[in-house]
Motif scaffolding. Structure first.
Motif, PDB file in Angstrom:
ATOM      1  N   ALA A 150      39.134  48.157  17.703  1.00 56.91           N
ATOM      2  CA  ALA A 150      38.938  49.586  17.633  1.00 56.91           C
ATOM      3  C   ALA A 150      40.357  50.139  17.886  1.00 56.91           C
ATOM      4  CB  ALA A 150      38.407  49.963  19.009  1.00 56.91           C
ATOM      5  N   LEU A 151      41.618  49.451  18.517  1.00 59.74           N
ATOM      6  CA  LEU A 151      42.763  50.198  18.521  1.00 59.74           C
ATOM      7  C   LEU A 151      43.624  49.937  17.258  1.00 59.74           C
ATOM      8  CD1 LEU A 151      43.581  49.189  22.237  1.00 59.74           C
ATOM      9  CD2 LEU A 151      43.085  51.486  21.412  1.00 59.74           C
ATOM     10  N   MET A 152      43.158  48.961  16.454  1.00 56.59           N
ATOM     11  CA  MET A 152      43.967  48.630  15.061  1.00 56.59           C
ATOM     12  C   MET A 152      44.526  49.925  14.466  1.00 56.59           C
ATOM     13  SD  MET A 152      44.514  45.532  15.500  1.00 56.59           S
ATOM     14  CE  MET A 152      45.804  45.571  13.958  1.00 56.59           C
ATOM     15  N   LEU A 153      43.638  50.799  14.176  1.00 60.66           N
ATOM     16  CA  LEU A 153      44.031  51.891  13.431  1.00 60.66           C
ATOM     17  C   LEU A 153      44.815  53.005  13.964  1.00 60.66           C
ATOM     18  CD1 LEU A 153      41.021  52.158  11.132  1.00 60.66           C
ATOM     19  CD2 LEU A 153      43.270  51.032  10.656  1.00 60.66           C
ATOM     20  N   GLU A 154      45.276  52.857  15.428  1.00 63.48           N
ATOM     21  CA  GLU A 154      45.900  53.704  16.450  1.00 63.48           C
ATOM     22  C   GLU A 154      44.991  54.920  16.245  1.00 63.48           C
ATOM     23  OE1 GLU A 154      49.785  53.995  15.002  1.00 63.48           O
ATOM     24  OE2 GLU A 154      50.401  52.064  15.522  1.00 63.48           O
ATOM     25  N   PRO A 155      43.646  54.804  16.811  1.00 59.91           N
ATOM     26  CA  PRO A 155      42.881  56.014  16.731  1.00 59.91           C
ATOM     27  C   PRO A 155      43.158  57.010  18.082  1.00 59.91           C
ATOM     28  CG  PRO A 155      41.581  54.214  17.708  1.00 59.91           C
ATOM     29  CD  PRO A 155      43.045  53.513  17.142  1.00 59.91           C
ATOM     30  N   LYS A 156      42.620  58.177  18.014  1.00 57.77           N
ATOM     31  CA  LYS A 156      43.174  58.856  19.170  1.00 57.77           C
ATOM     32  C   LYS A 156      41.660  59.136  20.041  1.00 57.77           C
ATOM     33  CE  LYS A 156      46.740  60.823  17.530  1.00 57.77           C
ATOM     34  NZ  LYS A 156      48.097  60.478  18.469  1.00 57.77           N
ATOM     35  N   VAL A 157      40.495  58.686  19.742  1.00 58.01           N
ATOM     36  CA  VAL A 157      39.344  58.809  20.314  1.00 58.01           C
ATOM     37  C   VAL A 157      38.649  57.427  20.341  1.00 58.01           C
ATOM     38  CG1 VAL A 157      36.872  59.799  20.472  1.00 58.01           C
ATOM     39  CG2 VAL A 157      39.046  60.940  19.552  1.00 58.01           C
ATOM     40  N   LEU A 158      38.124  56.818  21.511  1.00 61.16           N
ATOM     41  CA  LEU A 158      37.210  55.855  21.729  1.00 61.16           C
ATOM     42  C   LEU A 158      35.984  56.013  21.845  1.00 61.16           C
ATOM     43  CD1 LEU A 158      39.346  52.906  22.986  1.00 61.16           C
ATOM     44  CD2 LEU A 158      38.952  53.487  20.680  1.00 61.16           C
ATOM     45  N   LEU A 159      34.972  55.561  21.301  1.00 62.99           N
ATOM     46  CA  LEU A 159      33.432  55.826  21.526  1.00 62.99           C
ATOM     47  C   LEU A 159      33.047  54.488  22.272  1.00 62.99           C
ATOM     48  CD1 LEU A 159      32.244  57.247  18.256  1.00 62.99           C
ATOM     49  CD2 LEU A 159      33.068  58.553  20.177  1.00 62.99           C
ATOM     50  N   LEU A 160      32.731  54.578  23.378  1.00 61.29           N
ATOM     51  CA  LEU A 160      32.509  53.208  24.176  1.00 61.29           C
ATOM     52  C   LEU A 160      30.933  53.173  24.602  1.00 61.29           C
ATOM     53  CD1 LEU A 160      35.442  53.689  26.808  1.00 61.29           C
ATOM     54  CD2 LEU A 160      35.428  52.281  24.736  1.00 61.29           C
ATOM     55  N   ASP A 161      30.162  52.131  23.977  1.00 66.20           N
ATOM     56  CA  ASP A 161      28.909  52.005  24.199  1.00 66.20           C
ATOM     57  C   ASP A 161      28.473  51.267  25.283  1.00 66.20           C
ATOM     58  OD1 ASP A 161      26.134  52.455  23.756  1.00 66.20           O
ATOM     59  OD2 ASP A 161      25.987  51.907  22.052  1.00 66.20           O
ATOM     60  N   GLU A 162      28.278  51.672  26.503  1.00 65.43           N
ATOM     61  CA  GLU A 162      28.045  50.567  27.605  1.00 65.43           C
ATOM     62  C   GLU A 162      29.026  49.429  27.448  1.00 65.43           C
ATOM     63  OE1 GLU A 162      25.628  50.595  29.791  1.00 65.43           O
ATOM     64  OE2 GLU A 162      24.145  51.738  29.452  1.00 65.43           O
ATOM     65  N   PRO A 163      30.416  49.633  27.500  1.00 60.98           N
ATOM     66  CA  PRO A 163      31.193  48.700  27.081  1.00 60.98           C
ATOM     67  C   PRO A 163      31.547  47.268  28.148  1.00 60.98           C
ATOM     68  CG  PRO A 163      32.545  50.355  28.072  1.00 60.98           C
ATOM     69  CD  PRO A 163      31.091  50.704  27.742  1.00 60.98           C
ATOM     70  N   THR A 164      30.878  47.597  29.439  1.00 63.41           N
ATOM     71  CA  THR A 164      30.880  46.489  30.128  1.00 63.41           C
ATOM     72  C   THR A 164      29.543  46.031  30.846  1.00 63.41           C
ATOM     73  OG1 THR A 164      30.867  47.952  32.196  1.00 63.41           O
ATOM     74  CG2 THR A 164      33.195  47.397  31.349  1.00 63.41           C
ATOM     75  N   SER A 165      28.400  46.509  30.171  1.00 62.09           N
ATOM     76  CA  SER A 165      27.033  46.058  30.821  1.00 62.09           C
ATOM     77  C   SER A 165      26.729  44.691  30.400  1.00 62.09           C
ATOM     78  CB  SER A 165      26.067  47.132  30.186  1.00 62.09           C
ATOM     79  OG  SER A 165      26.004  47.215  28.681  1.00 62.09           O
ATOM     80  N   ALA A 166      27.235  44.147  29.397  1.00 62.39           N
ATOM     81  CA  ALA A 166      26.837  42.824  28.774  1.00 62.39           C
ATOM     82  C   ALA A 166      27.734  41.480  29.753  1.00 62.39           C
ATOM     83  CB  ALA A 166      27.093  42.560  27.566  1.00 62.39           C
ATOM     84  N   LEU A 167      28.829  42.098  30.665  1.00 64.42           N
ATOM     85  CA  LEU A 167      29.624  41.351  31.142  1.00 64.42           C
ATOM     86  C   LEU A 167      29.430  40.929  32.563  1.00 64.42           C
ATOM     87  CD1 LEU A 167      32.889  43.017  29.895  1.00 64.42           C
ATOM     88  CD2 LEU A 167      31.897  41.075  28.816  1.00 64.42           C
ATOM     89  N   ASP A 168      29.883  39.957  33.406  1.00 66.10           N
ATOM     90  CA  ASP A 168      29.565  39.415  34.484  1.00 66.10           C
ATOM     91  C   ASP A 168      30.418  40.428  35.339  1.00 66.10           C
ATOM     92  OD1 ASP A 168      28.207  37.228  33.902  1.00 66.10           O
ATOM     93  OD2 ASP A 168      30.105  36.103  34.169  1.00 66.10           O
ATOM     94  N   VAL A 169      29.947  40.853  36.515  1.00 71.17           N
ATOM     95  CA  VAL A 169      30.407  41.833  37.459  1.00 71.17           C
ATOM     96  C   VAL A 169      32.148  41.752  37.581  1.00 71.17           C
ATOM     97  CG1 VAL A 169      30.384  42.958  39.823  1.00 71.17           C
ATOM     98  CG2 VAL A 169      28.315  42.263  38.619  1.00 71.17           C
ATOM     99  N   SER A 170      32.433  40.589  37.960  1.00 74.70           N
ATOM    100  CA  SER A 170      33.931  40.148  38.143  1.00 74.70           C
ATOM    101  C   SER A 170      34.437  40.650  37.085  1.00 74.70           C
ATOM    102  CB  SER A 170      33.802  38.739  38.578  1.00 74.70           C
ATOM    103  OG  SER A 170      33.644  37.790  37.359  1.00 74.70           O
TER     104      SER A 170
END
Length: 243
Positions: A150-170
């Motif tokens: 997502a950062l490759m094009l050096e954007p100004k805005v990131l849209l984050l769709d539940e970016p951590t919900s599929a990950l372990d709590v740690s």
């Protein structure tokens, strides 16, 4: 300047309207959350901004410029999306190098090797990950790659769709700390969808509570932390999180 402005936004899937009359203004540099139960239209708004939900009416402006329907290359340079499932969003037969280089190739940007190395470093991955495949990475490492892409094009805005919900709590804490650092270092604007109100408290400045495709309340995170939400439905969400 506003990073994102939505005016009277309606979004439909076929004959079914799923978002109704949404008005929202997110200033540059702010981290803003959309919260609410599943099916309330949160992710659909992100998809419309990203050009992935073509059936919408109203206005969507990015950095002061109205966006058109469908894929808009200029908007793609400014706005990128990080999806919920880091494995599903990466092609299983493409190396990390290929996944990160693809946006550069599409937009005709050179120095791809140097840019890939630099962005991997930004997200805390060393160069030994560059030529691996997604299945050779952990869930947290795959999400770091998704953020790097997502950062490759050096954007100004990131849209984050539940970016951590599929990950372990740690691992969730590591990714949230990474996002917080990237926002600070690169002056990014976040529009984030989440069910997790503690995540909102940690990462965001304001939030909008959605129900049945409508915004029912907009509040500062300070109000969330103090339990000072006004609408009954907002208080129900807060109580469910605390239970």
């Amino acid at each position: 300047m506003s990073a994102l402005t939505l005016k009277n936004l309606d979004i439909s899937y076929g004959d079914t309207k799923v978002v109704h009359g949404v008005n929202l203004d997110v200033p540059e540099g702010e981290s803003f959350a959309l919260v609410g139960e599943s099916g309330s239209g949160k992710s659909t708004i992100l998809r419309a901004i990203a050009g992935l939900a073509p059936e919408w009416t109203g206005e969507i402006s990015v950095l002061g410029k109205p966006r058109t329907h469908g894929v808009d290359r200029n908007v793609s340079r400014q706005v990128q999306m990080v999806f919920q499932d880091p494995y599903g969003s990466l092609h299983p037969r493409k190396t990390i190098d290929s996944a990160l280089s693809e946006p550069l190739a599409i937009h005709g940007i050179g120095n791809r090797g140097e840019r890939v190395e630099a962005v991997l470093k930004q997200v805390g991955l060393d160069q030994r990950f560059r030529f691996r495949f997604p299945h050779q990475l952990s869930g947290g490492q795959r999400q770091r790659v998704a953020i790097a892409r997502a950062l490759m094009l050096e954007p100004k805005v990131l849209l984050l769709d539940e970016p951590t919900s599929a990950l372990d709590v740690s691992v969730q804490a590591e990714i949230l700390n990474l996002l917080k650092r990237l926002r600070r270092e690169q002056n990014l604007t976040f529009l984030m969808v989440t069910h997790n109100l503690p995540v909102v408290s940690f990462l965001c400045d304001r939030l909008a509570v959605m129900r049945h495709g409508r915004i029912v309340e907009i509040a500062d995170v300070a109000q969330l932390k103090q339990g000072d939400l006004k609408e009954p439905y907002s208080r129900e969400l807060l109580a469910a999180t605390a239970a």
